[in-house]
Scaffold this motif. Sequence first.
Motif, short mmCIF file in Angstrom:
data_model
loop_
_atom_site.label_atom_id
_atom_site.label_comp_id
_atom_site.label_asym_id
_atom_site.label_seq_id
_atom_site.Cartn_x
_atom_site.Cartn_y
_atom_site.Cartn_z
N GLU A 404 0.83 -1.20 0.00
CA GLU A 404 0.00 0.00 0.00
C GLU A 404 0.87 1.25 0.00
O GLU A 404 0.57 2.24 -0.69
N ILE A 407 2.34 1.67 -3.40
CA ILE A 407 1.35 2.08 -4.39
C ILE A 407 1.16 3.59 -4.36
O ILE A 407 1.02 4.25 -5.40
N LEU A 408 1.15 4.19 -3.14
CA LEU A 408 0.99 5.64 -3.04
C LEU A 408 2.15 6.36 -3.73
O LEU A 408 1.95 7.33 -4.48
N ARG A 410 4.16 5.14 -6.07
CA ARG A 410 4.11 4.89 -7.52
C ARG A 410 3.00 5.68 -8.20
O ARG A 410 3.14 6.10 -9.36
N THR A 411 1.88 5.89 -7.48
CA THR A 411 0.78 6.65 -8.08
C THR A 411 1.21 8.08 -8.37
O THR A 411 0.92 8.65 -9.43
N ARG A 412 1.95 8.66 -7.41
CA ARG A 412 2.44 10.02 -7.64
C ARG A 412 3.41 10.05 -8.83
O ARG A 412 3.35 10.98 -9.67
N LEU A 414 3.48 7.97 -11.35
CA LEU A 414 2.75 7.71 -12.59
C LEU A 414 2.01 8.95 -13.09
O LEU A 414 1.91 9.19 -14.30
N ASP A 415 1.46 9.73 -12.14
CA ASP A 415 0.77 10.95 -12.56
C ASP A 415 1.73 11.90 -13.26
O ASP A 415 1.42 12.49 -14.31
N ASN A 418 2.72 10.42 -16.58
CA ASN A 418 1.60 10.46 -17.53
C ASN A 418 1.51 11.82 -18.20
O ASN A 418 1.25 11.93 -19.40
#
Length: 673
Positions: A404, A407-408, A410-412, A414-415, A418
């Motif tokens: 978890e 994931i936080l 990696r999400t940042r 990825l944004d 992107n």
Amino acid sequence: MEGLVRFDPSTGESRLYRNDPDDPFSLNDNSVFHILETKNGEVWIATWANGICRYDEEHDRFIRYTHTPGDPSTITESPISYLFEDSSGFIWISSEVAGLDRLNPTTGKIEHYTHSPDRPSLNTNSLNCVWESEQGLILIGSNGGGINVYDPMQNSFVNHPISSNLPGNTVYGFLDDDSGAIWVSTNRGLARYDTTDQSTTHFGLLDGIHDPRFGRWASLKLSNGDLLFGGINGFTRVRPRHYTNETSLPVPLITCVSYRTPDDQQQYHPAKLQSLPQDHPNTILPSGVTNMQFEFTAPWYRQNKQLSFEYRLSGVDGDWIASGPIRIAYYRNLRPGSYKFEVRVANKNEIWNPVSTSFGFSIRVPFWQKWQGRLLAISIVCALVFIIVQWRIIRYRHHQRQLELKILDRTRELDSTNRLLTAKQREIEDQNQSLIQLNQTKDRLFSIFAHDIKNPFNSVLGFSELLHNKWDSLGDKEKREYIEFIHITSRAIFELLENLLYWSVSQQGKLPYHPSPIQVHHVVRPAFEIYRSIACQKSITIERSEAQDSYPLIADPQLLTMAIRNLINNAIKFTPPGGRIRIGVTPSDNGIEFFVADSGSGISQDISQSLFNGNDSNPSKPSGTGIGLILCRDIVDLHGGKIWMDPSYTDGCCIRFSIPAKTAESGPHPDSS
């Protein structure tokens, strides 16, 4: 061969008879194969190459019976292998290649018997001997076909038990003993056929036969009833009165049973087989035994080597396994369970003893294959599964918490990534569109080169080669004509290359545009003068109106001259000899209007729309005409004008373009470079 010798025992004198080609009553052939003396004292001789003959003692001569091709009343084809007289007085004549004949000595009539697949007949035409049984059946021995049986009562060949069980299929002779049994010599031993029970007994080397390979016609019955059969290594004497049919049967006996122990199976050296006692009705073997060996025999002192054995193991073999004279059996990969090994024996006549000998045994089931062992194994497996599951649950929860957090992060990432990829994608799409346009330009340029430059170059090469090869034989006029044609064609190639160059530049949006104040005759007259001589050579009348020559305008003189030149060139190309081309300039509401009209075949409405409406981005077959008109369209567009095909002109094709008046008034076009 030396012929035939007649010996008189009373006087001790002998006489030689030979074939004389000049004497039709001499011996048929010097190769004599067989001699027959009939019941009435006649002597018949069979020869190898020329049929048979009968000796006429009264006149001391031979009466010939030979084969005539195509004449069925003559005897069969030579070589003749055997002669035999039956009880009815008929003489049977066998051939090695042509079947069997039956001769009636009284009438001279001959009947032929050969092999035929459509009716009962001989099974082969290669015959060795003929013999008659007490029942009146004619037995014929053949080469490879066994025995053929002829029944005179039915006048046909019949199936008979004597021909069904022989040691060999090549039969050399027949004899009968005093009991009525028929003895047959073959290429693989001797056979005795019992006419009472229709059984056949074989005799070979183990029965006292000197050699199983007997010879033709080498059989004789002595006055005391003994039978002689000759072969390649001597002869065999049979005393039928001492023959007794074997009625007792041997009894099988299992002599040794061995198995491979589990300890031996784990070693690399050859396995040791442990013997088991024979008096145990059901022996229990340890678990893990998979290989068994059984040895058996029969205490039979007569014909022991001719005994045959069969065995089977219940639960493994569905039927008896033929072992022949071999007295050992192997079994591998046996599973735990109960088994019963059986063995039976037959004598030399293949009569099986109905009583078999058996040995029962069981292989102990190992603990891990019993229900207790399986239950214990299942319990252990379940416990291990429970422990592993609990351990994996704990690890899963720990990894889930760590995941978890990752994931936080990696999400940042990825944004951010992107957003960068989106920008890059737009940039790549723009570049890709530019590359597509450049690739289309390249494809059209290559297609045009391949299509339009090939023919002019062929013409230049053809006329230049003609000048090179025939320069001395050509006149000055012809040379000038060829050179002038090469010059015109070279100019056309140059103009085509120039058009292609300007067109390729225009496709990239980089067409050079240099407007300046000029008059109409500055752009119309040069183009007219260039193509006037070319039009004359094609017998085409070309006209130009000079009324508006001094009309001023602001334009690029080089580009505008090129546009007018392409229109004139296109008109000359598609106008037939004797046609007419008009070039003119007229003032219009929007400026100055140029036109080129011809009396040629014209341009279809679809093509004109494709050329002048901007739909040339992907032409299927680009050509020099198309690229010239498209270049004209681009030049006119660069000057802010318009080009079209006049639909009201019906005598051929009329292409018009206009230069806006504001161009002459306002100066250079805003798109000029």
